[in-house]
Design a protein around this motif. Structure first.
Motif, mmCIF file in Angstrom:
data_model
loop_
_atom_site.group_PDB
_atom_site.id
_atom_site.type_symbol
_atom_site.label_atom_id
_atom_site.label_comp_id
_atom_site.label_asym_id
_atom_site.label_seq_id
_atom_site.Cartn_x
_atom_site.Cartn_y
_atom_site.Cartn_z
ATOM 1 N N MET A 79 14.962 -49.624 -12.996
ATOM 2 C CA MET A 79 15.727 -50.575 -13.771
ATOM 3 C C MET A 79 14.735 -51.301 -14.674
ATOM 4 O O MET A 79 13.811 -51.941 -14.185
ATOM 5 N N LEU A 80 14.909 -51.149 -15.991
ATOM 6 C CA LEU A 80 14.020 -51.817 -16.940
ATOM 7 C C LEU A 80 14.761 -53.013 -17.511
ATOM 8 O O LEU A 80 15.742 -52.861 -18.238
ATOM 9 N N VAL A 81 14.271 -54.204 -17.172
ATOM 10 C CA VAL A 81 14.990 -55.427 -17.516
ATOM 11 C C VAL A 81 14.298 -56.177 -18.651
ATOM 12 O O VAL A 81 13.076 -56.334 -18.649
ATOM 13 N N PHE A 82 15.093 -56.626 -19.618
ATOM 14 C CA PHE A 82 14.601 -57.581 -20.613
ATOM 15 C C PHE A 82 15.629 -58.693 -20.708
ATOM 16 O O PHE A 82 16.690 -58.622 -20.091
ATOM 17 N N SER A 83 15.293 -59.738 -21.457
ATOM 18 C CA SER A 83 16.253 -60.809 -21.669
ATOM 19 C C SER A 83 16.786 -60.695 -23.096
ATOM 20 O O SER A 83 15.989 -60.558 -24.037
ATOM 21 N N VAL A 84 18.092 -60.757 -23.270
ATOM 22 C CA VAL A 84 18.665 -60.662 -24.622
ATOM 23 C C VAL A 84 18.232 -61.853 -25.483
ATOM 24 O O VAL A 84 18.393 -61.835 -26.697
ATOM 25 N N THR A 85 17.625 -62.867 -24.858
ATOM 26 C CA THR A 85 17.132 -64.021 -25.612
ATOM 27 C C THR A 85 15.684 -63.823 -26.069
ATOM 28 O O THR A 85 15.103 -64.738 -26.649
ATOM 29 N N SER A 86 15.097 -62.670 -25.831
ATOM 30 C CA SER A 86 13.703 -62.431 -26.214
ATOM 31 C C SER A 86 13.462 -60.988 -26.645
ATOM 32 O O SER A 86 13.443 -60.068 -25.822
ATOM 33 N N LYS A 87 13.256 -60.805 -27.949
ATOM 34 C CA LYS A 87 12.970 -59.472 -28.467
ATOM 35 C C LYS A 87 11.635 -58.964 -27.924
ATOM 36 O O LYS A 87 11.469 -57.783 -27.638
ATOM 37 N N GLN A 88 10.718 -59.892 -27.776
ATOM 38 C CA GLN A 88 9.402 -59.581 -27.213
ATOM 39 C C GLN A 88 9.533 -58.924 -25.833
ATOM 40 O O GLN A 88 8.820 -57.973 -25.515
ATOM 41 N N PRO A 112 16.462 -41.073 -13.421
ATOM 42 C CA PRO A 112 17.470 -42.124 -13.344
ATOM 43 C C PRO A 112 16.863 -43.465 -13.786
ATOM 44 O O PRO A 112 15.965 -43.988 -13.136
ATOM 45 N N LEU A 113 17.326 -43.933 -14.927
ATOM 46 C CA LEU A 113 16.719 -45.123 -15.530
ATOM 47 C C LEU A 113 17.777 -45.862 -16.333
ATOM 48 O O LEU A 113 18.535 -45.254 -17.085
ATOM 49 N N ILE A 114 17.845 -47.170 -16.142
ATOM 50 C CA ILE A 114 18.817 -47.950 -16.897
ATOM 51 C C ILE A 114 18.116 -49.134 -17.553
ATOM 52 O O ILE A 114 17.223 -49.746 -16.970
ATOM 53 N N LEU A 115 18.511 -49.398 -18.801
ATOM 54 C CA LEU A 115 18.006 -50.569 -19.518
ATOM 55 C C LEU A 115 19.007 -51.697 -19.297
ATOM 56 O O LEU A 115 20.211 -51.526 -19.513
ATOM 57 N N VAL A 116 18.493 -52.836 -18.835
ATOM 58 C CA VAL A 116 19.356 -53.971 -18.528
ATOM 59 C C VAL A 116 19.011 -55.157 -19.426
ATOM 60 O O VAL A 116 17.874 -55.644 -19.407
ATOM 61 N N GLY A 117 19.965 -55.597 -20.212
ATOM 62 C CA GLY A 117 19.786 -56.799 -21.040
ATOM 63 C C GLY A 117 20.368 -57.985 -20.291
ATOM 64 O O GLY A 117 21.584 -58.181 -20.267
ATOM 65 N N GLU A 122 23.680 -66.512 -22.272
ATOM 66 C CA GLU A 122 23.050 -67.408 -23.249
ATOM 67 C C GLU A 122 23.283 -66.903 -24.667
ATOM 68 O O GLU A 122 22.348 -66.605 -25.415
ATOM 69 N N GLU A 123 24.547 -66.830 -25.044
ATOM 70 C CA GLU A 123 24.941 -66.227 -26.323
ATOM 71 C C GLU A 123 24.266 -66.945 -27.512
ATOM 72 O O GLU A 123 23.831 -66.294 -28.466
ATOM 73 N N GLY A 124 24.151 -68.255 -27.451
ATOM 74 C CA GLY A 124 23.564 -69.017 -28.553
ATOM 75 C C GLY A 124 22.073 -68.759 -28.758
ATOM 76 O O GLY A 124 21.532 -69.027 -29.833
ATOM 77 N N GLN A 125 21.413 -68.230 -27.747
ATOM 78 C CA GLN A 125 19.971 -67.986 -27.797
ATOM 79 C C GLN A 125 19.633 -66.531 -28.052
ATOM 80 O O GLN A 125 18.465 -66.143 -28.007
ATOM 81 N N ILE A 147 23.170 -51.665 -20.188
ATOM 82 C CA ILE A 147 24.193 -52.579 -19.698
ATOM 83 C C ILE A 147 23.688 -54.011 -19.858
ATOM 84 O O ILE A 147 22.487 -54.266 -19.747
ATOM 85 N N GLU A 148 24.603 -54.921 -20.175
ATOM 86 C CA GLU A 148 24.235 -56.341 -20.285
ATOM 87 C C GLU A 148 24.742 -57.083 -19.065
ATOM 88 O O GLU A 148 25.873 -56.883 -18.621
ATOM 89 N N THR A 149 23.867 -57.933 -18.536
ATOM 90 C CA THR A 149 24.188 -58.634 -17.288
ATOM 91 C C THR A 149 23.927 -60.133 -17.422
ATOM 92 O O THR A 149 23.219 -60.574 -18.333
ATOM 93 N N SER A 150 24.449 -60.869 -16.482
ATOM 94 C CA SER A 150 24.038 -62.257 -16.284
ATOM 95 C C SER A 150 23.878 -62.475 -14.787
ATOM 96 O O SER A 150 24.860 -62.441 -14.039
ATOM 97 N N ALA A 151 22.630 -62.682 -14.376
ATOM 98 C CA ALA A 151 22.395 -62.998 -12.964
ATOM 99 C C ALA A 151 22.980 -64.367 -12.650
ATOM 100 O O ALA A 151 23.343 -64.653 -11.516
ATOM 101 N N LYS A 152 23.101 -65.201 -13.686
ATOM 102 C CA LYS A 152 23.624 -66.554 -13.495
ATOM 103 C C LYS A 152 25.113 -66.527 -13.137
ATOM 104 O O LYS A 152 25.527 -67.160 -12.172
#
Ligand code: GDP
Ligand code: MG
Length: 175
Positions: A79-88, A112-117, A122-125, A147-152
């Motif tokens: 599972m490769l995770v990034f935050s949709v609030t950070s392009k970096q 088997p590999l999934i990209l998780v945003g 945090e839509e505004g960010q 797939i886009e997720t929110s752990a929150k």
């Protein structure tokens, strides 16, 4: 053995530990507690038997290279995770993907590999659109799932793990 090992990679602060805790325990915390490395175990169904799903929550990009290599070698799915609030944080995945690809490409043709945003609440960010992430998947990650997720809020967290397990065609697994 009867274990199925999922490894969670991604930059520090993107929400790896939060996703794993949301999935395993159903909880969320606002505080940021840096992870050393933790493995969680869950019993799942696999080819009509039970097996142990092992989820390794890694430290992020500053892992010891030897530790990272070991996690890749032992891992079945990633599972490769990034935050949709950070392009970096998305760009930081290039390097780990290359490591996985170089290590695993000879095992079988699809890893088997999934990209998780994560942090899609945090839509505004937002710095990374879903379209951009999809394109990154098809161009850089050779067509893995996105797939886009929110752990929150818990949005899509179960689905992300389910989707990853369903990518492994060598066994029939369900949560
Ligand atoms: P890790 O370093 O990748 O393991 O990141 P953590 O899971 O420790 O999370 C880093 C910070 O982001 C913490 O303050 C979390 O509360 C927060 N966080 C994690 N996931 C989400 C999410 O989906 N939405 C929001 N808004 N914050 C999140
Ligand atoms: Mg962590």
């Amino acid at each position: 053995s009867n274990d199925y090992r999922v490894v969670v990679f991604g930059a520090g602060g993107v929400g790896k530990s939060s996703l794993v805790l949301r999935f395993v325990k159903g909880t969320f915390r606002d505080a940021y507690i840096p992870t050393i490395e933790d493995t969680y175990r869950q019993v799942i169904s696999c080819n009509k038997n039970v097996c142990t799903l092992q989820i390794t929550d890694t430290t992020g990009s500053h892992q010891f290279p030897a530790m990272q290599r070991l996690n890749i070698t032992k891992g079945h799915a990633f599972m490769l995770v990034f935050s949709v609030t950070s392009k970096q944080s998305l760009e930081e995945l290039n390097h780990i993907y290359r490591e996985i690809f170089d290590t695993k490409q000879n095992d079988n043709d699809t890893i088997p590999l999934i990209l998780v945003g994560n942090k899609c609440d945090e839509e505004g960010q937002r710095e990374v659109t879903a379209d951009y992430a999809q394109e990154y998947c098809s161009k850089i990650l050779k067509g893995c799932g996105y797939i886009e997720t929110s752990a929150k809020t818990g949005h899509n967290v179960h689905e992300a793990f389910q989707e990853l397990l369903s990518m492994d065609k060598t066994r029939n697994m369900s949560l």
